[in-house]
Structures are given as structure tokens and as C-alpha cells.
Write an enzyme that holds these catalytic residues in place. Structure first.
Site, PDB file in Angstrom:
ATOM      1  N   GLN A 100      53.682  14.656  30.506  1.00 14.01           N
ATOM      2  CA  GLN A 100      54.833  13.845  30.088  1.00 14.01           C
ATOM      3  C   GLN A 100      54.808  13.672  28.570  1.00 14.01           C
ATOM      4  O   GLN A 100      53.763  13.328  28.008  1.00 14.01           O
ATOM      5  CB  GLN A 100      54.827  12.464  30.746  1.00 14.01           C
ATOM      6  CG  GLN A 100      56.143  11.724  30.462  1.00 14.01           C
ATOM      7  CD  GLN A 100      56.167  10.288  30.929  1.00 14.01           C
ATOM      8  OE1 GLN A 100      55.338   9.484  30.509  1.00 14.01           O
ATOM      9  NE2 GLN A 100      57.100   9.962  31.799  1.00 14.01           N
ATOM     10  N   TYR A 171      61.567   3.564  25.736  1.00  9.61           N
ATOM     11  CA  TYR A 171      60.996   4.401  24.665  1.00  9.61           C
ATOM     12  C   TYR A 171      62.136   5.130  23.925  1.00  9.61           C
ATOM     13  O   TYR A 171      63.310   4.938  24.246  1.00  9.61           O
ATOM     14  CB  TYR A 171      59.920   5.333  25.242  1.00  9.61           C
ATOM     15  CG  TYR A 171      58.745   4.506  25.740  1.00  9.61           C
ATOM     16  CD1 TYR A 171      57.862   3.929  24.825  1.00  9.61           C
ATOM     17  CD2 TYR A 171      58.582   4.223  27.090  1.00  9.61           C
ATOM     18  CE1 TYR A 171      56.827   3.108  25.259  1.00  9.61           C
ATOM     19  CE2 TYR A 171      57.546   3.398  27.533  1.00  9.61           C
ATOM     20  CZ  TYR A 171      56.673   2.846  26.605  1.00  9.61           C
ATOM     21  OH  TYR A 171      55.669   2.011  27.023  1.00  9.61           O
ATOM     22  N   ARG A 318      50.977   2.919  40.787  1.00  6.94           N
ATOM     23  CA  ARG A 318      49.871   1.973  40.939  1.00  6.94           C
ATOM     24  C   ARG A 318      48.985   2.209  42.165  1.00  6.94           C
ATOM     25  O   ARG A 318      47.751   2.165  42.040  1.00  6.94           O
ATOM     26  CB  ARG A 318      50.418   0.533  40.885  1.00  6.94           C
ATOM     27  CG  ARG A 318      50.890   0.151  39.483  1.00  6.94           C
ATOM     28  CD  ARG A 318      51.748  -1.100  39.492  1.00  6.94           C
ATOM     29  NE  ARG A 318      53.074  -0.852  40.053  1.00  6.94           N
ATOM     30  CZ  ARG A 318      53.988  -1.784  40.267  1.00  6.94           C
ATOM     31  NH1 ARG A 318      53.729  -3.049  39.979  1.00  6.94           N
ATOM     32  NH2 ARG A 318      55.174  -1.465  40.757  1.00  6.94           N
ATOM     33  N   CYS A 340      46.768  -1.406  47.245  1.00  8.85           N
ATOM     34  CA  CYS A 340      47.275  -1.887  45.943  1.00  8.85           C
ATOM     35  C   CYS A 340      48.186  -3.093  46.173  1.00  8.85           C
ATOM     36  O   CYS A 340      49.004  -3.100  47.088  1.00  8.85           O
ATOM     37  CB  CYS A 340      48.067  -0.756  45.292  1.00  8.85           C
ATOM     38  SG  CYS A 340      49.031  -1.235  43.844  1.00  8.85           S
ATOM     39  N   CYS A 343      49.926  -5.595  41.203  1.00 10.41           N
ATOM     40  CA  CYS A 343      49.793  -6.639  40.172  1.00 10.41           C
ATOM     41  C   CYS A 343      50.074  -6.086  38.778  1.00 10.41           C
ATOM     42  O   CYS A 343      50.435  -6.836  37.874  1.00 10.41           O
ATOM     43  CB  CYS A 343      48.402  -7.268  40.231  1.00 10.41           C
ATOM     44  SG  CYS A 343      47.065  -6.137  39.767  1.00 10.41           S
ATOM     45  N   CYS A 346      46.385  -2.924  35.985  1.00 12.56           N
ATOM     46  CA  CYS A 346      45.732  -1.659  35.614  1.00 12.56           C
ATOM     47  C   CYS A 346      46.115  -1.248  34.190  1.00 12.56           C
ATOM     48  O   CYS A 346      45.350  -0.553  33.522  1.00 12.56           O
ATOM     49  CB  CYS A 346      46.054  -0.552  36.617  1.00 12.56           C
ATOM     50  SG  CYS A 346      47.716  -0.565  37.283  1.00 12.56           S
TER      51      CYS A 346
HETATM   52  C1  LIG Z   1      49.123   1.386  34.231  1.00 10.94           C
HETATM   53  C2  LIG Z   1      50.522   1.934  34.137  1.00 10.94           C
HETATM   54  C3  LIG Z   1      50.790   2.944  33.243  1.00 10.94           C
HETATM   55  C4  LIG Z   1      52.076   3.518  33.177  1.00 10.94           C
HETATM   56  N1  LIG Z   1      52.291   4.531  32.303  1.00 10.94           N
HETATM   57  C5  LIG Z   1      53.485   5.180  32.311  1.00 10.94           C
HETATM   58  C6  LIG Z   1      53.687   6.328  31.499  1.00 10.94           C
HETATM   59  O1  LIG Z   1      52.805   6.774  30.754  1.00 10.94           O
HETATM   60  N2  LIG Z   1      54.895   6.931  31.580  1.00 10.94           N
HETATM   61  C7  LIG Z   1      55.886   6.494  32.419  1.00 10.94           C
HETATM   62  O2  LIG Z   1      56.963   7.117  32.486  1.00 10.94           O
HETATM   63  N3  LIG Z   1      55.715   5.415  33.205  1.00 10.94           N
HETATM   64  C8  LIG Z   1      54.539   4.770  33.183  1.00 10.94           C
HETATM   65  N4  LIG Z   1      54.336   3.707  34.027  1.00 10.94           N
HETATM   66  C9  LIG Z   1      55.382   3.360  35.009  1.00 10.94           C
HETATM   67  C10 LIG Z   1      55.110   4.103  36.337  1.00 10.94           C
HETATM   68  O3  LIG Z   1      55.098   5.504  36.178  1.00 10.94           O
HETATM   69  C11 LIG Z   1      56.142   3.755  37.427  1.00 10.94           C
HETATM   70  O4  LIG Z   1      57.434   4.135  36.975  1.00 10.94           O
HETATM   71  C12 LIG Z   1      56.155   2.281  37.807  1.00 10.94           C
HETATM   72  O5  LIG Z   1      54.862   1.697  37.770  1.00 10.94           O
HETATM   73  C13 LIG Z   1      56.709   2.078  39.237  1.00 10.94           C
HETATM   74  O6  LIG Z   1      55.954   2.811  40.173  1.00 10.94           O
HETATM   75  P1  LIG Z   1      54.868   2.095  41.151  1.00 10.94           P
HETATM   76  O7  LIG Z   1      55.576   0.942  41.825  1.00 10.94           O
HETATM   77  O8  LIG Z   1      54.475   3.165  42.126  1.00 10.94           O
HETATM   78  O9  LIG Z   1      53.759   1.599  40.310  1.00 10.94           O
HETATM   79  C14 LIG Z   1      53.096   3.063  34.047  1.00 10.94           C
HETATM   80  C15 LIG Z   1      52.835   2.005  34.918  1.00 10.94           C
HETATM   81  C16 LIG Z   1      51.560   1.428  34.979  1.00 10.94           C
HETATM   82  C17 LIG Z   1      51.293   0.323  35.961  1.00 10.94           C
END
Ligand SMILES: Cc1cc2nc3c(=O)[nH]c(=O)nc-3n(C[C@H](O)[C@H](O)[C@H](O)COP(=O)(O)O)c2cc1C
Length: 365
Positions: A100, A171, A318, A340, A343, A346
Site C-alpha cells: 500500500q 490521507y 484488527r 479480537c 479496541c 494495536c
Molecule cells: C493498527 C491499525 C493500523 C492500520 N493501518 C492502516 C494502514 O496502514 N492503511 C490503511 O488503509 N488502513 C489502516 N488501518 C485501517 C484498517 O485497514 C481497516 O480499514 C479498519 O481497521 C477497519 O477494519 P477492521 O474492523 O477489520 O479492523 C489500520 C487500522 C489499525 C487498527
């Protein structure tokens, strides 16, 4: 019911299942962005865990494009060798991995920037980080777009299976798309065609750098979840234009960091809160021909299988920090739900010591 374990294609890339590891900042690079061997080990473990496609944490395309400390960089050719160790580790474990790429623009803190001025479409103060942002000149815009192309070429040279542009979560690409952060009155601002110009030119630069057959896709915010910000109708317009230009897939996300509880990483307390951007992903799917991946709160097998009736794949962040082998266990027939608790702590762990589950670390103490 859609089947998680049906193969599919993202452009020319054949993938074994419909589970994608959504990009997750790892904090496993040296201060100059060179990835450490720990990143290769982490992503190798994920590949062994059976996820169909891993998307790395965001890697910055120009030296002033960093968002968080110890983030991976892809802004100089010297980073290609260390990045190749990462793609090699994933391939050795039977996985596929896309890099990415991002420029954080004004969404960062000056103290992480070693003297770089934060830049963005317009001179505003960041609503969450509080730092002043300088408006980009046309020359700076042209150079950052060029850097997206160069970064994509480095990703390909480093052996990644594809490249994903980060066009979400506040971003730089999202800053140009959003009327809250883009107040320009030149061709890079104004109506959605103007606000989309930076995104489309960054995509074009990446595509030109890697050729027509290499997977180039985007994580796109479907809206900002903030008053006055990007709205779904405008995001659909951007999605249609990218689709017409040949983008290989769109990962539909939403929300900006400044949106607080409506941010991209929300709490998921029960199955009814899963897939909180599914409606937006379905709207994008109806507007484009390319595959659409839904991200945001996917947790349980039944909910994911239901969603796969409407979209092509789901991305998970997560839960895979805590249980990188969840996809393999599901493939072996398990129906278990992730442990998970969403929260989001992380991210703080990644900033302090490298990506890991905060709950697991608390247990060890
Ligand atoms: C620790 C952490 C790091 C993340 N880093 C990125 C990232 O580098 N690029 C990005 O597009 N989204 C990033 N996200 C967002 C996740 O990719 C995702 O869109 C969001 O957490 C929802 O998915 P989930 O409910 O499965 O966690 C990050 C989220 C977390 C919690």
C-alpha cells in the site's frame, strides 16, 4: 451464500480465497523507513495463516509523506532490497502481497517529520492533529504524483504482487477529494472533477510506471463521515472514473481519522455492527465493473458469507493482528468467531514497539 474459499482474480493476480488482510501500519521500519526483518517475519506468519491477499501497512512515497513513526518507506531505490525480503517471506509461505502506498499530507505530527513542513491541498490546521498545513504548489503536486509512480515501480521491482493506493481515511489523496480539506480554486479543487484530479493522476502515474498487466488498485473512502466532507455521490463518481481508467479493484472504506467514533476503525460489539461500510461497497459495486472489496468490521463467517453474495471479497484488519491463522482455521471447517474486541489499541502498540495485540500483551504483564 457466497463462499469464502472460492478463488478469484484481482486483475491478473489469482487469489485462493476471498479474505484480504486490510492494510495495517506495523511500525516495523527504521526511522528512515527501511523495513526491518521483523516485518518480513510478521507478514510471513500472516501468509501461513491462510489469508488470500495481504496488503502491507501504508508505505510513504516521498520523504515528507510519513504518517506515523517507524512507518515503512518506498521513496528511494535503496529501499527496494529490504522490501524484497518482505515479499520473499510472504511468497515462501505461499501467500500473495500488495504494497500500500501513501502520502500522508497534513495528517501527521511535525515532531515525526524531522523538519519537513506538513503539506496538503490547502493551508488549514488539521482538525485532529492540530498542526498547521502548507498549501501545495503546482510543482509540489506534480512531484508527489511522480513519486506515486516511482513508488509503484519500486513495489514491482521488490517483487510485490500488486500495489494499492491509499485513497481513504484522511490521507493526501482523500484530502484532495474532500471539500473540508481542499479549498483550492485551481484545477485541483472546486467540483468533484477538480478534487478528483490528484487521485486520478496519482493512479495514472502508478499505472504508467508498472504497465497494463500489473495489479494496481485503490482503497477509497466512500465518504468522510464528517459534516461538509466527501459524500458517497462524489465517491461514486471517482470510482466510475478509476474503473474506466482500468483500476483492478476498489476497496471501499470510509471515515477520516478526525471523525472520532465514525472513524475507519470502529467498535464492533455484535454481528449487527459488522461490515459497517457494506452499503457503500454495494453502491460502488453497482457503479463499476472491477471487483469491489468491503472493509470495516468484518468478524464472523456467516456475516462474511452473506456479504459475498453482493461483493467480491472482504478485508479484515484488527482480528488478524490477534489471530493471523484465523483464515486457515476457517478453511479447515471451524466456525469460530475472532477473539479480537476491536479496541483498536494495536495502533498504539505498533507505534511503541511494532504491531501486536494490546490484550495479548496485557496478559503477558
Ligand atoms: C493498527 C491499525 C493500523 C492500520 N493501518 C492502516 C494502514 O496502514 N492503511 C490503511 O488503509 N488502513 C489502516 N488501518 C485501517 C484498517 O485497514 C481497516 O480499514 C479498519 O481497521 C477497519 O477494519 P477492521 O474492523 O477489520 O479492523 C489500520 C487500522 C489499525 C487498527
Amino acid at each position: 451464500m457466497g463462499d469464502i474459499f472460492t478463488p478469484w482474480r484481482l486483475g491478473g493476480l489469482a487469489l485462493q480465497n476471498r479474505l484480504v488482510r486490510s492494510a495495517t501500519y506495523e511500525g516495523l521500519a527504521e526511522p528512515d523507513g527501511t523495513p526491518k526483518i521483523e516485518l518480513a517475519n510478521l507478514l510471513g506468519d500472516l501468509a501461513e495463516g491462510g489469508v488470500g491477499l495481504i496488503i502491507t501497512g501504508y508505505a510513504y512515497v516521498r520523504s515528507d509523506g510519513l504518517g506515523l513513526p517507524n512507518q515503512t518507506g518506498v521513496y528511494i531505490d535503496a529501499q527496494v532490497g529490504p522490501l524484497a525480503r518482505v515479499s520473499d517471506a510472504v511468497h515462501r509461505c505461499g501467500g500473495k502481497v500488495a504494497l500500500q502506498i501513501v502520502h500522508a499530507g497534513g495528517q501527521s505530527k511535525p515532531e515525526w517529520h524531522a523538519g519537513h513542513q506538513l503539506i496538503g491541498p490547502s493551508a488549514i490546521v488539521h482538525p485532529a492533529f492540530g498542526a498547521p498545513i502548507a498549501a501545495m504548489s503546482k510543482d509540489q503536486i506534480a512531484d508527489v504524483i511522480d513519486c506515486f509512480g516511482r513508488a509503484a515501480a519500486r513495489a514491482k521491482a521488490a517483487g510485490f504482487d500488486g500495489v494499492q493506493l491509499h485513497g481513504a481515511h484522511g490521507y493526501l489523496i482523500n484530502q484532495f477529494l474532500s471539500p473540508n480539506t481542499n479549498l483550492r480554486d485551481d484545477e485541483y479543487g472546486g467540483d468533484i472533477d477538480g478534487r478528483a484530479r490528484f487521485c486520478l493522476e496519482a493512479y495514472q502515474a502508478a499505472r504508467q510506471a508498472v504497465g497494463p498487466d500489473y495489479p494496481v488498485f485503490i482503497k477509497l473512502s466512500s465518504h468522510d463521515a464528517m459534516e461538509g466532507g466527501l459524500v458517497l455521490e462524489d465517491a461514486l463518481h471517482v470510482a466510475r472514473r478509476l474503473d474506466a481508467m482500468g483500476v483492478d479493484a476498489i476497496e471501499a472504506s470510509g471515515g477520516v481519522i478526525a471523525a472520532g467514533k465514525n472513524s475507519p476503525s470502529r467498535l464492533v460489539k455484535g454481528p449487527e455492527q459488522e461490515g459497517y461500510f457494506l452499503a457503500e461497497a454495494k453502491a460502488i459495486k453497482a457503479a463499476v465493473k472491477c471487483p469491489v472489496i468491503s472493509v470495516g468490521g468484518w468478524r464472523t463467517r456467516p456475516r462474511i458469507e452473506q456479504a459475498l453474495d453482493a461483493i467480491d471479497a472482504v478485508a479484515i484488519c484488527r482480528p488478524l493482528v490477534r489471530q493471523p491463522d484465523l483464515p486457515r482455521r476457517w478453511a479447515q471447517g471451524s466456525e469460530e468467531s475472532p477473539t479480537c474486541v476491536s479496541c483498536g489499541k494495536c495502533i498504539g502498540v505498533a507505534m511503541r514497539q511494532g504491531l501486536a495485540c494490546a490484550l495479548d500483551l496485557a496478559k503477558e504483564d
